[in-house]
Design a protein around this motif. Structure first.
Motif, short mmCIF file in Angstrom:
data_model
loop_
_atom_site.label_atom_id
_atom_site.label_comp_id
_atom_site.label_asym_id
_atom_site.label_seq_id
_atom_site.Cartn_x
_atom_site.Cartn_y
_atom_site.Cartn_z
N ALA A 30 -25.41 40.83 32.08
CA ALA A 30 -25.87 42.10 31.52
C ALA A 30 -26.44 42.99 32.61
O ALA A 30 -26.72 42.55 33.72
N LEU A 31 -26.62 44.25 32.29
CA LEU A 31 -27.25 45.19 33.21
C LEU A 31 -28.72 44.79 33.39
O LEU A 31 -29.50 44.81 32.42
N VAL A 32 -29.12 44.46 34.59
CA VAL A 32 -30.46 43.97 34.83
C VAL A 32 -31.50 45.05 34.57
O VAL A 32 -32.54 44.81 33.96
N ARG A 73 -20.89 48.50 21.56
CA ARG A 73 -19.69 47.93 22.19
C ARG A 73 -19.84 47.86 23.71
O ARG A 73 -19.33 46.95 24.36
N ASN A 74 -20.55 48.85 24.29
CA ASN A 74 -20.70 48.87 25.75
C ASN A 74 -21.36 47.61 26.29
O ASN A 74 -21.02 47.13 27.38
N GLU A 75 -22.28 47.03 25.53
CA GLU A 75 -22.94 45.82 25.99
C GLU A 75 -21.97 44.63 26.01
O GLU A 75 -22.00 43.81 26.93
N PHE A 76 -21.14 44.55 24.99
CA PHE A 76 -20.15 43.48 24.94
C PHE A 76 -19.12 43.64 26.06
O PHE A 76 -18.77 42.67 26.74
N GLU A 77 -18.66 44.86 26.24
CA GLU A 77 -17.66 45.12 27.29
C GLU A 77 -18.22 44.85 28.68
O GLU A 77 -17.52 44.30 29.55
N HIS A 78 -19.49 45.22 28.89
CA HIS A 78 -20.11 44.98 30.20
C HIS A 78 -20.23 43.48 30.48
O HIS A 78 -19.94 43.03 31.60
N LEU A 79 -20.63 42.72 29.49
CA LEU A 79 -20.76 41.27 29.68
C LEU A 79 -19.41 40.61 29.93
O LEU A 79 -19.29 39.69 30.74
N ILE A 80 -18.38 41.09 29.24
CA ILE A 80 -17.05 40.52 29.44
C ILE A 80 -16.54 40.84 30.85
O ILE A 80 -15.96 39.98 31.54
N ASP A 136 -11.26 39.48 23.83
CA ASP A 136 -12.19 38.81 22.92
C ASP A 136 -12.66 39.71 21.78
O ASP A 136 -12.81 39.26 20.64
N LEU A 137 -12.90 40.97 22.06
CA LEU A 137 -13.35 41.88 21.01
C LEU A 137 -12.25 42.10 19.98
O LEU A 137 -12.53 42.18 18.77
N ILE A 175 -18.34 34.75 20.38
CA ILE A 175 -19.55 35.50 20.75
C ILE A 175 -20.40 34.68 21.71
O ILE A 175 -21.00 35.22 22.65
N HIS A 176 -20.45 33.37 21.51
CA HIS A 176 -21.22 32.48 22.38
C HIS A 176 -20.70 32.55 23.81
O HIS A 176 -21.48 32.62 24.77
N ARG A 177 -19.40 32.55 23.98
CA ARG A 177 -18.89 32.57 25.34
C ARG A 177 -19.08 33.95 26.00
O ARG A 177 -19.33 34.03 27.20
N ILE A 178 -19.03 35.01 25.21
CA ILE A 178 -19.33 36.34 25.77
C ILE A 178 -20.79 36.38 26.22
O ILE A 178 -21.10 36.83 27.34
N ALA A 179 -21.69 35.90 25.37
CA ALA A 179 -23.12 35.94 25.68
C ALA A 179 -23.48 35.08 26.89
O ALA A 179 -24.47 35.35 27.58
#
Length: 431
Positions: A424-426, A412-419, A377-378, A365-369
């Motif tokens: 993240a979406l600004v 899930r969309n937030e995790f997928e977007h970051l990956i 990763d998910l 999770i740290h590396r995704i963030a």
């Protein structure tokens, strides 16, 4: 921080009064009448337990197990020592209700524990208090001294043949000691690590003797139940969810604090009591029962009532009653990263799936963030969680997995977007 006290546990308590916690103030608002009722009328032990069963009181520490049923497990005819233990090791992130009971109404807890000792035939009890609220521990010791001097604790209480004494013990801030058998190990002076079960504490608890462990709020509810009857307590809530409950609401609200409300109260009402959303922001998500409870989207939460059954049907837990409110600007990946770090740090390390698994969850999770997420990763988080949940001595591993599963399910969309985009979406201000 607000403390709304219009319920059973804080009945008649003026928290603005500096001496509201004193014995004299407690007696003035009906304190120890329940104990006197039992002793004056020589109410049988089984009748006291039956009244607690009738109240519908469920454990307020997180599990929600029926309190009266738990008391009935104690072998009352056991010839040796037996113990009553209170779990005030309040370490669940977002939870801060039990310390307020000790600070503002400690004699309700003391009376509840004395009644429990009477009902289960115990001669001694212990209150294990979280080490990071040491001022509350010191105040509780003063309250115990008041009770002893008044003849409410010790030998031949109120001139009867009933004897019971109560002692305070402080921990050192270890989250794992909130697990009841780890608490017992710590209370015995050992390393705070969970025990294998069975045997359960009811048959082999403190010092190897039969022991019943309840949460602070659970014990503090007992005097009202005995004084005014289990039916009245039950009617204060709803079927299978008797009485009032303290909710610690924190996060993006205008008036964070403790609010005692009837079980079955709409979440929308609780949110309004807490002053609504801070800065007029929109509600995005809520953790309804402490950090280990699965997160729920805000629109789902707004349709729910605050009780065990309603929250459970929605896919989460009422837990300790710690309500963590998050607004539209919260990055759910960052929020989960912080929770994962907590469980990684607080694992006692006894069980390999928990010791290693919490580390894996946090690292992924740290590396995704931090914009370093990888494809798969998910799925890796899901696989690690499946190898942790239900495979350890205690439930800490499950507590670490529940947030991961729920965050990645609902957001899930937030995790997928970051990956995918490494940021993240600004415009949505996620991270």
């Amino acid at each position: 921080m607000a403390v709304f006290v219009n319920g059973v546990i804080f009945e008649g308590v003026d928290t603005a009064a500096p001496d509201c916690w004193r014995l004299e103030a407690y007696m003035a608002r009906g304190g120890y009448q329940a104990l006197k009722k039992i002793l004056d009328n020589k109410i049988p032990q089984e009748d006291v337990i039956a009244e607690v069963k009738n109240s519908g009181l469920r454990g307020r520490g997180g599990a929600g197990f029926p309190t009266g049923l738990k008391w009935s497990f104690m072998p009352r005819s056991f010839p040796g020592d037996k113990y009553v233990v209170c779990n005030t090791d309040e370490g669940e992130p977002g939870t801060f209700k039990d310390r307020d009971i000790i600070i503002y109404n400690p004699h309700a807890l003391i009376e509840g524990m004395i009644i429990a000792g009477y009902a289960m035939g115990c001669k001694a009890g212990y209150n294990y208090i979280h080490g990071e609220i040491f001022e509350a521990y010191e105040l509780f010791e003063e309250a115990l001294d008041e009770a002893r001097k008044a003849g409410l604790l010790g030998q031949n209480i109120l001139g009867t043949d009933f004897s019971f004494d109560l002692f305070a013990h402080h921990g050192y801030g270890a989250y794992i000691c909130g697990e009841e058998t780890a608490l017992l190990e710590s209370l015995e002076g050992k390393k705070g690590q969970p025990r294998f079960k069975p045997p359960f504490p009811a048959s082999f608890g403190l010092y190897g003797k039969p022991t019943t462990i309840n949460n602070t709020e659970s014990f503090a509810s007992v005097p009202f139940i005995i004084r005014d009857g289990g039916q009245k307590f039950l009617e204060a809530g709803k079927p299978n969810n008797g009485g009032t409950k303290l909710f610690s609401i924190s996060g993006h609200v205008n008036r964070p604090g403790n609010y005692e409300i009837p079980l079955g109260t709409p979440f929308a009402t609780l949110l309004e009591m807490a002053g609504g959303m801070k800065d007029g922001k929109k509600l995005k998500a809520v953790i309804p029962g402490g950090s280990s409870a699965p997160v729920l989207p805000g629109e789902v939460m707004m349709e729910l009532t605050m009780d065990y059954d309603s929250i459970s049907k929605a896919g989460s837990m009422l837990g300790s009653g710690a309500v963590i409110v998050m607004n539209e600007d919260v990055c759910m990946v960052k929020a989960l990263e912080r929770l994962a770090y907590f469980y990684h740090e607080e694992s006692c390390g006894q069980c390999t799936p928990c010791r290693e698994g919490t580390g894996w969850l946090y690292k992924v999770i740290h590396r995704i963030a931090n914009g370093e997420g990888r494809d798969g990763d998910l799925e890796l988080l899901e696989s690690v969680g499946n190898n942790m949940a239900g495979r350890t001595i205690c439930a800490l591993a499950d507590a670490a997995v529940f947030p991961v599963r729920s965050f990645t399910k609902h957001f899930r969309n937030e995790f997928e977007h970051l990956i995918k985009h490494k940021k993240a979406l600004v415009d949505h201000k996620w991270c």
